[in-house]
Design a protein around this motif. Structure first.
Motif, PDB file in Angstrom:
ATOM      1  N   ILE A  48     -31.730  -8.678 -10.934  1.00 16.85           N
ATOM      2  CA  ILE A  48     -31.818  -9.664  -9.682  1.00 16.85           C
ATOM      3  C   ILE A  48     -31.015 -10.837  -9.629  1.00 16.85           C
TER       4      ILE A  48
ATOM      5  N   HIS B  30     -29.681 -14.075  -7.499  1.00 16.10           N
ATOM      6  CA  HIS B  30     -30.095 -14.762  -6.309  1.00 16.10           C
ATOM      7  C   HIS B  30     -29.576 -16.372  -6.542  1.00 16.10           C
TER       8      HIS B  30
ATOM      9  N   GLY C  64     -36.520 -14.116  -4.425  1.00 15.97           N
ATOM     10  CA  GLY C  64     -35.870 -13.736  -5.730  1.00 15.97           C
ATOM     11  C   GLY C  64     -37.021 -13.807  -6.609  1.00 15.97           C
ATOM     12  N   ARG C  65     -37.774 -14.584  -6.690  1.00 18.79           N
ATOM     13  CA  ARG C  65     -38.956 -14.911  -7.661  1.00 18.79           C
ATOM     14  C   ARG C  65     -39.859 -14.200  -7.466  1.00 18.79           C
TER      15      ARG C  65
ATOM     16  N   ALA D 104     -39.013 -10.524  -8.716  1.00 14.79           N
ATOM     17  CA  ALA D 104     -39.114 -10.895 -10.234  1.00 14.79           C
ATOM     18  C   ALA D 104     -40.329 -10.731 -10.741  1.00 14.79           C
TER      19      ALA D 104
ATOM     20  N   LEU E  76     -34.302 -11.762 -13.544  1.00 11.50           N
ATOM     21  CA  LEU E  76     -33.546 -12.689 -12.623  1.00 11.50           C
ATOM     22  C   LEU E  76     -32.800 -13.589 -13.014  1.00 11.50           C
TER      23      LEU E  76
END
Length: 297
Positions: free
Chosen positions: A242, A244, A257-258, A261, A269
């Protein structure tokens, strides 16, 4: 023109016609594929080696991936980027703008080209389509997954999803698009880029955006809002990267994003300090290097 020049020109034209009418090579790759409901999808297919399929951002076309395709195809990867239905050079049907159908379209590209052990790379809405494809079709044909500023897993605020934005916020945006989509794009282009991004680069992407039919842009955005992809995250059972930016105004890191993840088993991430939603051009060299390293590992 002298007779000799006419003869030479005529010979050249005849030779060209002969070349044009020769049977296609056995390894010729068609530029379009047909979905289950008869929609023709245009795609770009560059390079040789392990296959990588790129899913484009909301309201952008396969051309957005030009710099990733150029980098990876020169380093031993086969890069396939397709235009979502209603976008670019694909058909513009009046139907099929829901996440299940769009995920099936991604499947049509993978299956139509006979791909196995493919890596999937999606930006923004393209990342959501990749996740839905895996949730709907499984990972039997997939080797790795890269989500670049993905607009997922769920953008809408609900009692069990405090990370999203209220429906009224999105309704106001849709109303702006219905009134004057090009003005909204112009007014909101700056946060997609960085101050260092050249005007020519930002114009190139904005031109793609405003060329997308407004009904298509609105329908695909509604589809992205309506689909809760949280249940699909556990089905993403392949190595996942990921990427971001922490300055992403379109898909804020804490909302997307978080959350990705946290929900995708084993996902890694990588946060880009100062990067906006358009990090695939604003942080191109780092994105290219990170994708290459991930795909080679």
């Amino acid at each position: 023109m002298h007779r000799r020049d006419i003869l030479i020109s005529g010979g050249a034209l005849a030779a060209g016609a002969a070349v044009a009418t020769r049977p296609a090579a056995a390894d010729h790759r068609p530029a379009t594929l047909r979905t289950r409901d008869g929609v023709q999808l245009f795609h770009r297919d560059w390079g040789e080696g392990p296959a990588v399929v790129f899913a484009a951002s909301w309201a952008l076309t396969s051309e957005m991936w030009a710099y990733q395709v150029a980098h990876l195809s020169e380093r031993g990867f086969r890069c396939i980027a397709y235009d979502r239905r209603g976008h670019g050079r694909s058909d513009v049907p009046g139907r099929g703008y829901d996440m299940d159908t769009l995920a099936d379209d991604l499947g049509a590209v993978i299956e139509g080209l006979g791909l196995r052990d493919v890596a999937l790379v999606g930006h923004s809405m393209g990342g959501a389509e990749v996740i839905r494809y895996l949730g709907r079709h499984g990972s039997g044909r997939v080797r790795k997954v890269a989500l670049v500023a993905a607009a997922a897993p769920y953008l809408l605020q609900t009692p069990d999803n405090p990370y999203g934005a209220p429906q009224a916020y999105f309704d106001a945006r849709l109303a702006d698009w219905a009134r004057d989509f090009p003005k909204w794009v112009a007014d909101n282009r700056a946060p997609f880029f960085t101050p260092q991004t050249s005007p020519a680069m930002s114009d190139w992407l904005v031109d793609q955006l405003v060329s997308t039919p407004v009904p298509v842009a609105m329908a695909t955005f509604r589809a992205m809002l309506a689909r809760d992809l949280r249940p699909d995250l556990a089905r993403v059972d392949r190595p996942t990267l990921i990427l971001h930016g922490d300055k992403d105004a379109s898909a804020p890191l804490e909302i997307t994003g978080r959350r990705l993840a946290a929900g995708i088993p084993g996902a890694r991430l990588k946060v880009y300090p100062g990067a906006p939603h358009g990090l695939f051009v604003t942080h191109m060299e780092q994105v290219n290097a990170d994708l290459e390293a991930f795909l080679r590992a």
